[in-house]
Design an enzyme around this catalytic site. Structure first.
Site, PDB file in Angstrom:
ATOM      1  N   ASP A 150      19.941  18.369 -23.887  1.00 16.83           N
ATOM      2  CA  ASP A 150      18.369  17.965 -24.207  1.00 16.83           C
ATOM      3  C   ASP A 150      18.207  16.531 -25.182  1.00 16.83           C
ATOM      4  OD1 ASP A 150      15.416  18.837 -23.852  1.00 16.83           O
ATOM      5  OD2 ASP A 150      15.749  18.760 -25.933  1.00 16.83           O
ATOM      6  N   GLU A 193      19.588  14.413 -20.383  1.00 16.29           N
ATOM      7  CA  GLU A 193      18.252  13.798 -20.300  1.00 16.29           C
ATOM      8  C   GLU A 193      18.128  12.633 -21.260  1.00 16.29           C
ATOM      9  OE1 GLU A 193      13.699  15.553 -21.078  1.00 16.29           O
ATOM     10  OE2 GLU A 193      15.159  15.785 -22.659  1.00 16.29           O
TER      11      GLU A 193
HETATM   12  C1  GLC Z   1      13.140  18.004 -23.390  1.00 19.77           C
HETATM   13  C2  GLC Z   1      12.731  19.357 -22.458  1.00 19.77           C
HETATM   14  C3  GLC Z   1      11.428  19.586 -22.877  1.00 19.77           C
HETATM   15  C4  GLC Z   1      11.279  19.862 -24.343  1.00 19.77           C
HETATM   16  C5  GLC Z   1      11.702  18.691 -25.249  1.00 19.77           C
HETATM   17  C6  GLC Z   1      11.804  18.960 -26.611  1.00 19.77           C
HETATM   18  O1  GLC Z   1      12.322  16.872 -23.147  1.00 19.77           O
HETATM   19  O2  GLC Z   1      13.071  18.691 -21.058  1.00 19.77           O
HETATM   20  O3  GLC Z   1      11.073  20.628 -22.210  1.00 19.77           O
HETATM   21  O4  GLC Z   1       9.934  20.007 -24.692  1.00 19.77           O
HETATM   22  O5  GLC Z   1      13.002  18.325 -24.722  1.00 19.77           O
HETATM   23  O6  GLC Z   1      13.131  19.977 -26.827  1.00 19.77           O
END
Ligand code: GLC
Length: 583
Positions: free
Chosen positions: A240, A302
């Site tokens: 993440d 991500e």
């Molecule tokens: C990422 C996740 C999202 C979350 C954010 C903070 O972007 O996909 O859902 O709110 O991280 O952890």
């Protein structure tokens, strides 16, 4: 406790291992990793896998509390297997106050009781492995919950040994934060702590304080988390928000841009809090860690990189960082534009780093494709077109639960209904992410088969009556059937599985067309009409070393009049899809 050393004897396993040994490239196959035919080939499994994202709150509730859980997921593994899924990525199900629905973690090495127990998780992994499927965990390294014991200690006093595990700074003056950095979820990224008289930094919500990745103890603790889940049979991690691990230690203000965002704050460029070079040191360390485990664990990141140049850096200069960085550029085209998709696919083709691309169009943070790309008239057909694009390039595809049904975004209509903190802060300009997180639509029974509760955590969308697994399983023209068919073509046809991507008819403004080709098998042609008008297309393939003169239809939507087509004057109706073998 799940043991990495336990063995799972089976005739198939023995046979495949022998096969691999004979072929001379046997992997040491650890017992808690599934044995798949892919493992006996040179490519790592994730290169050919279909990965399916599960939002555990919303997939299947097994205990009637209106929230999905691990045993619910286990009970649906056969459905996923039958769909053609190779690996599931489950978004966080660790203990959490659920401010950001699991992305605020209070203990990285346990399961939140509302989702089940660690024993349930171990059973899920072992049931998945029996079906030759893998489980990928979500690892949230940037921040914890403010209820994590580490943060509770850290905020308890300035001298606490864990003080430096988070980012604490003095303000610029009374009531003034240290600088202008902004939270992704709105307003200042700094929150004042009355007790110790300092501010803590949070890239995301107030309840999600950022860890200090410059502190070696933090690094060690977070790497131990990776080992913990690998030891429990995880086949990798979706990481993440990794680009946000580091901030400028000198606290320079971020540059202000024109205009305001949905939260009413000035737009800024996150120059000093995103994509700092130190991120790559961490990614390399993590890669080494996962590489030390058998079974080719995968790292998916991500990182919404703005350009292909930024994206390729995530693979690492020596291919020693992330195997599958998510391609947000492809995901976010947000309109059906053949030239734009062609351009992005070209950029991937011609970039100097030959890392494996990773595509997705749906996830838990994004409005669903059914409406994001749909035109309001041909949405089901467009869903099939997007499925084809996702599943027929050489990128590893990631699906999101329910996209195979044509689930749509069901946005709350009143602020009182909103669960997502983003929607509550951003209302009405940004209504948050509840709309793409509604319960999975299984059948026409109570709660669409998701739960037996009188109230589910998010409401069941009205479209569930028509768009659900049971209904679509009986309709050969359904979106569900289409997904299954394309996924099985990926496996059946070597060109779709391994073939190079070659764009054809490059000047066509409406039809995106490409070949997948390998030296020793028939090339496959994919043509996607991204317009509402009938298009008549002729394919000139001879320049691409393809000798075939006709097309054998493998799958078309809507159906073509004939199973054999010439290369000239092929008709594609509105948003029509054609996948054909060149014979
Ligand atoms: C990422 C996740 C999202 C979350 C954010 C903070 O972007 O996909 O859902 O709110 O991280 O952890």
């Amino acid at each position: 406790m799940f043991s990495r050393k336990a063995t799972h004897p089976s005739h198939l396993r023995l046979f495949l291992l022998l096969l691999a040994l004979v072929a001379g490239f046997a992997h040491t196959q650890e017992a808690n990793q599934p044995v798949s035919v892919e493992n006996t080939l040179r490519d790592p499994w994730w290169k050919h896998a279909v990965i399916y994202e599960i939002y555990p709150r919303s997939f299947q509730d097994s205990n009637g509390d209106g929230v999905g859980d691990i045993n619910g997921i286990t009970s649906r593994l056969d459905y996923l297997k039958n769909l053609g899924v190779d690996a599931i990525w489950i978004t966080p199900m660790y203990p959490s106050p659920q401010v950001d629905f699991g992305y605020d973690i209070a203990d990285y090495e346990k399961i939140d009781p509302q989702y089940g127990t660690l024993a349930d998780f171990d059973r899920l992994v072992s049931e998945a492995h029996k079906r030759d499927m893998r489980v990928i965990m979500d690892w949230v390294p940037n921040h914890t919950s403010d209820q994590h014991p580490w943060f509770l200690e850290s905020r308890s006093s300035r001298n606490n040994p864990k003080r430096d595990w988070y980012i604490w700074r003095d303000g610029k003056g009374p009531g003034k934060p240290p600088n202008n950095w902004q939270s992704w979820f709105g307003h200042s990224a700094w929150t004042y702590d009355q007790k110790t008289g300092q501010w803590y930094y949070h890239y995301f919500y107030v309840q999600q304080p950022d860890l200090n990745w410059r502190n070696p103890e933090v690094r060690k603790a977070m790497y131990d988390v990776l080992r913990f889940w690998l030891d429990h049979g995880a086949s990798g991690f979706r990481m993440d928000a990794v680009s946000r691990l580091f901030e400028d230690p000198n606290l320079h203000d971020d540059p202000i841009l024109p205009g305001k965002n949905a939260f009413g704050d000035p737009n800024i460029q996150h120059k000093y809090t995103d994509d700092l070079p130190e991120v790559h040191d961490v990614l390399r360390e993590i890669r080494q860690l996962v590489n030390s485990y058998p079974g080719n664990p995968v790292l998916i990141s991500e990182a919404d990189e703005p350009t292909i140049q930024d994206l390729v850096k995530i693979y690492g200069v020596n291919d020693d960082e992330v195997q599958l960085p998510m391609d947000f550029q492809v995901a976010d085209v947000n309109k059906l534009s053949a030239p734009r998709f062609r351009e992005l696919l070209d950029q991937i083709e011609f970039n100097p780093v030959a890392g494996q691309p990773y595509f997705f169009f749906n996830n838990h943070d994004q409005a669903r494709t059914w409406d994001r790309y749909g035109d309001g008239v041909h949405n089901d057909q467009i869903a099939k077109l997007m499925a084809t694009l996702l599943l027929t390039t050489h990128a590893t595809p990631q699906m999101y639960y329910g996209e195979e049904l044509g689930m749509r975004t069901t946005t709350p209509t009143r602020i009182e209904e909103v669960k997502d903190p983003v929607g509550r802060t951003g209302w009405p300009k940004d209504k948050g992410r509840d709309g793409e997180r509604t319960p999975m639509q299984w059948d026409n029974s109570k709660d669409a088969g998701f739960s037996s509760a009188d109230e589910t955590w998010l409401p069941i969308p009205p479209s569930a009556a028509e768009y659900n697994v049971a209904v679509e399983a009986h309709d050969p023209d359904s979106i569900l059937h289409f997904y299954k068919r394309v996924i099985s073509l990926r496996r059946e046809f070597p060109a779709l599985r391994d073939g190079a991507y070659v764009a054809v008819n490059r000047d066509d403004p409406n039809v995106l067309a490409y070949l997948r080709k390998t030296p020793n098998s028939a090339a496959v042609l994919v043509a996607l009409n991204m317009s509402a008008q009938l298009q008549t297309v002729s394919f000139k393939l001879s320049g691409f070393g393809v000798t075939g003169k006709s097309l054998e239809v493998l799958l078309a939507s809507p159906k073509q009049a004939s199973a054999q087509l010439g290369l000239e004057n092929v008709q594609l109706v509105s948003f029509g899809v054609l996948i054909a073998s060149v014979k």
